[in-house]
Design an enzyme around this catalytic site. Structure first.
Site, short mmCIF file in Angstrom:
data_model
loop_
_atom_site.label_atom_id
_atom_site.label_comp_id
_atom_site.label_asym_id
_atom_site.label_seq_id
_atom_site.Cartn_x
_atom_site.Cartn_y
_atom_site.Cartn_z
N ASP A 125 0.73 -0.99 0.11
CA ASP A 125 0.31 0.18 -0.30
C ASP A 125 0.66 1.03 -0.16
O ASP A 125 1.29 1.60 1.17
CB ASP A 125 -1.09 -0.16 0.89
CG ASP A 125 -1.95 1.20 1.77
OD1 ASP A 125 -1.78 1.94 0.42
OD2 ASP A 125 -2.54 0.85 2.49
N ASN A 150 -0.21 4.47 -0.19
CA ASN A 150 -1.04 5.57 0.45
C ASN A 150 -1.67 5.69 1.58
O ASN A 150 -2.49 6.20 1.08
CB ASN A 150 -1.87 6.09 -1.34
CG ASN A 150 -3.45 5.56 -1.36
OD1 ASN A 150 -3.02 4.14 -0.99
ND2 ASN A 150 -3.93 5.85 -2.70
N ASP A 171 -3.75 3.97 2.51
CA ASP A 171 -5.54 3.97 2.26
C ASP A 171 -5.82 2.04 3.60
O ASP A 171 -6.84 1.66 2.85
CB ASP A 171 -6.37 4.03 1.67
CG ASP A 171 -5.65 3.11 -0.15
OD1 ASP A 171 -5.32 2.62 -0.15
OD2 ASP A 171 -6.34 3.86 -0.75
N ASP A 190 -1.92 -1.44 -3.98
CA ASP A 190 -2.04 -0.32 -5.50
C ASP A 190 -0.90 -0.67 -5.85
O ASP A 190 -0.09 -1.02 -5.85
CB ASP A 190 -2.46 1.10 -5.16
CG ASP A 190 -1.39 1.39 -3.82
OD1 ASP A 190 0.07 1.57 -3.91
OD2 ASP A 190 -1.87 2.31 -2.90
N ASP A 207 -4.73 -9.91 -16.23
CA ASP A 207 -5.95 -10.53 -15.91
C ASP A 207 -7.15 -10.64 -17.43
O ASP A 207 -7.60 -9.20 -16.89
CB ASP A 207 -6.46 -10.71 -14.90
CG ASP A 207 -6.61 -11.89 -14.26
OD1 ASP A 207 -7.59 -13.34 -15.26
OD2 ASP A 207 -6.51 -12.66 -13.26
N ASP A 266 -8.75 -15.92 -18.14
CA ASP A 266 -10.11 -16.16 -17.09
C ASP A 266 -10.80 -17.05 -17.78
O ASP A 266 -12.04 -16.67 -18.55
CB ASP A 266 -10.40 -15.24 -16.20
CG ASP A 266 -11.63 -15.59 -15.13
OD1 ASP A 266 -10.65 -15.28 -14.24
OD2 ASP A 266 -12.32 -15.45 -15.20
N GLU A 306 -6.93 -20.05 -18.22
CA GLU A 306 -6.78 -20.43 -16.85
C GLU A 306 -7.97 -21.58 -17.26
O GLU A 306 -9.36 -21.16 -17.87
CB GLU A 306 -7.64 -19.55 -16.16
CG GLU A 306 -8.16 -20.66 -14.35
CD GLU A 306 -9.50 -19.90 -13.69
OE1 GLU A 306 -9.28 -20.04 -13.18
OE2 GLU A 306 -10.04 -18.88 -15.02
N HIS A 313 -4.29 -17.43 -6.22
CA HIS A 313 -5.26 -16.58 -5.42
C HIS A 313 -6.63 -17.56 -5.09
O HIS A 313 -7.14 -16.46 -4.76
CB HIS A 313 -5.42 -15.10 -6.31
CG HIS A 313 -6.07 -15.49 -6.83
ND1 HIS A 313 -5.65 -15.84 -8.82
CD2 HIS A 313 -7.83 -15.43 -7.75
CE1 HIS A 313 -7.08 -15.82 -9.67
NE2 HIS A 313 -7.58 -15.28 -8.75
N ASP A 314 -6.88 -18.70 -5.76
CA ASP A 314 -7.92 -19.40 -5.49
C ASP A 314 -8.11 -20.75 -4.67
O ASP A 314 -9.36 -21.52 -4.64
CB ASP A 314 -8.50 -19.82 -7.40
CG ASP A 314 -9.17 -18.49 -7.98
OD1 ASP A 314 -9.33 -17.61 -7.32
OD2 ASP A 314 -9.05 -18.70 -9.20
C1 NOJ Z 1 -11.47 -17.34 -11.74
C2 NOJ Z 1 -11.02 -16.85 -10.90
O1 NOJ Z 1 -9.26 -16.92 -10.77
C3 NOJ Z 1 -11.36 -16.26 -9.90
O2 NOJ Z 1 -11.01 -15.82 -8.34
C4 NOJ Z 1 -12.75 -15.95 -10.12
O3 NOJ Z 1 -13.92 -15.45 -9.10
C5 NOJ Z 1 -13.72 -16.50 -11.41
N1 NOJ Z 1 -12.62 -16.34 -12.34
C6 NOJ Z 1 -14.27 -15.35 -11.89
O4 NOJ Z 1 -13.97 -14.63 -12.86
#
Ligand code: NOJ
Length: 539
Positions: free
Chosen positions: A26, A28, A30, A34, A103, A204, A261, A325-326
């Site tokens: 971060d 700034n 908040d 960013d 992305d 995605d 993906e 991240h998933d």
């Molecule tokens: C895959 C992404 O990695 C995920 O984070 C997202 O919620 C879904 N696609 C929908 O876009």
């Protein structure tokens, strides 16, 4: 460094680092990460040795799904900064030989995107067919398709009384990729970023992009459990047509790439992922989630790798993904009960990822061993976590702010509060404390990336298995046609293992968790310490 030889292709031979921008740094005060924050940390990334950054979405978005609901593809969301900040990021990253991958969410937009607002406004709006609309049947959705977020994938819109289709949340209507204008319009947005100098895209859920023309019902499994075989709304042949078109677009530019993906549930579907490489005419890379879905087992890792390589052979190049991240942080997945061995296993996993054939994608924070955050339901903002708690806590526990120092909020921000809970372990697990320690996970990542970059056999050599994990040891050669071969031995267990390799040559230690660098040894009968990971080069 062999980076400048003709053989070097950045997205094949380099190392890619995934950043979830809200949580990186971060600038700034908040409490939210960013773009300027990423710029401030470019020297860190450069010292780590990575070649490219993949940023999860930073476009303008109402953030129902952390930016995967884009309302304007040409603007940066104010949460992250401005377009000028992004342009500065490109310049500053490129100065350090770091590429930028964005992305690209092609399957759906936000329900607040102007395209959707127009599309829903009337039956005869020129953009009506840009999304997937259908009348209901007796006041019920047009078919039985289920959304990945639970429940019907159809939402009734009162303006016209029709239903629209959404694979994910109702705030993420799916675009109709059968409509030529959609292809042109989205490709224009893609061109916009390519013209700005973006080096590539992570696409995605690319395998969901085309749906059955006749919207036929899926074979129904369990509506209650939200389980269905997605025969007609996912993995349609037509998605490959779009992938080919996308590749043609990319190839109008020099040296750009796309990684898809290709979503699949556990245990993963490497065949499906590999199919998106086409005959070398679709995507440059595709994610296979099989490795990410594996628990700690040398033989099951080996089986995945073997399958993946076989399927990718001749068509393209593998990617190696252990976390994202998933999905929960790898360190917790690899040592669920065995917390004492966590860092030892994380080191073996790092060796594995960075010595295999294929482009490694490292998720931010993995290099210091960040763990999942424990979150109470009230602390969660991930819609999936909110919906399925406590059966599934969602993806947010793996998206906590990066742990830079042991100071308040891990040095991530100078604000009093962070946008989401910090992991309390930041006092122990952070960049600052690992930097001076030769034996830290962070320095191991740095060393691994460095040897990978400087050793053709590691970044581009062929893979030949020697020990396939049966006794808890994975060992393999990386063979190069003109450069020195490499041998990798990984002991996944907490006991000493001796392997017989049938090789009487002399080898030099390139990097090891237990041996001294430069040490000369034979590997014929190789005794491996518990959780030893060693890379040798032929002399
Ligand atoms: C895959 C992404 O990695 C995920 O984070 C997202 O919620 C879904 N696609 C929908 O876009």
């Amino acid at each position: 460094m062999n980076k400048n030889t003709n053989e070097w292709v950045w997205w094949k031979h380099g190392v890619i680092y995934e950043i979830f921008p809200k949580s990186f740094y971060d600038s700034n005060a908040d409490g939210t990460g960013d773009i300027q924050g990423i710029i401030l940390k470019l020297d860190y990334l450069s010292s780590l040795g990575i070649d490219a950054i993949w940023l999860t979405p930073i476009y303008e978005s109402p953030m129902f799904d952390f930016g995967y609901d884009v309302s304007n593809y040409r603007e940066i969301d104010p949460v992250f900064g401005t377009l000028n900040d992004f342009k500065t990021l490109l310049v500053e990253a490129n100065k350090r030989n770091i590429r930028i991958i964005m992305d690209m969410v092609l399957n759906h937009t936000s329900h607040l995107h102007s395209w959707f607002l127009e599309s829903k406004s009337s039956l005869d709006n020129p953009k009506r067919d840009w999304y997937i609309w259908k009348e209901g049947v007796k006041n019920k959705p047009p078919n039985n398709w289920l959304s990945s977020w639970g429940g019907s994938a159809w939402e009734k819109d009162e303006t016209t009384g029709y239903y629209y289709f959404h694979s994910c949340m109702k705030e993420q209507p799916d675009l109709n990729w059968r409509n030529k204008e959609v292809i042109e319009a989205v490709f224009d947005e893609v061109r916009y970023w390519l013209d700005l100098g973006v080096d590539g895209f992570r696409l995605d859920v690319i395998n969901w992009i085309i749906k059955d023309k006749h919207l036929r019902n899926n074979p129904s499994y369990s509506r209650l459990l939200n389980i269905q075989r997605h025969l007609f709304d996912r993995n349609r042949k037509g998605a490959h047509r779009i992938a080919r078109k996308f590749r043609l677009l990319l190839d109008e530019y020099e040296d750009r790439m796309a990684v898809g993906e290709v979503f699949s549930f556990p245990p993963g579907n490497p065949k499906l992922s590999a199919s998106y490489l086409g005959k070398g005419d679709e995507l440059n890379l595709a994610f296979d989630f099989s490795l990410m879905y594996r628990t700690w087992s040398a033989s099951s890792f080996y089986k995945c790798i073997k399958k993946w390589y076989k399927l990718v052979a001749d068509k393209g190049w593998p990617s190696i993904v252990l976390s994202s991240h998933d999905y929960p942080r790898s360190i917790g997945r690899y040592a669920v009960l065995n917390k004492t061995d966590r860092f030892k296993r994380a080191k073996v996993a790092a060796f594995l990822q960075l010595t295999l054939k294929g482009t490694p994608f490292i998720y931010y924070g993995e290099e210091i061993g960040m763990t999942n955050v424990f979150m109470k339901p009230s602390e969660i903002s991930d819609p999936l976590g909110k919906k399925f708690w406590p059966i599934y806590k969602g993806r947010q526990p793996a998206r906590a702010p990066m742990q830079w120092t042991s100071e308040k909020n891990g040095g991530f921000t100078s604000a009093a509060d962070t946008w989401m809970k910090m992991n309390a372990d930041y006092k122990k697990i952070n960049v600052e404390s690992q930097l001076p320690n030769d034996k830290s996970l962070l320095n191991l990542y740095k060393d691994l990336i460095e040897i990978r970059k400087n050793t053709p056999a590691l970044y581009s050599g062929e893979f030949e298995a020697v020990k396939k994990g049966k006794s808890g040891v994975l060992a393999y050669y990386r063979l190069h046609y003109y450069s020195d071969n490499v041998f990798v031995a990984l002991n996944f267990t907490s006991t000493i293992k001796t392997i017989s390799v049938k090789n009487t040559d002399n080898w030099k230690v390139l990097l090891s968790t237990h041996r001294n660098k430069e040490e000369i040894t034979t590997i014929n009968e190789l005794k491996l310490a518990p959780y030893e990971a060693s890379v040798f080069i032929k002399i």
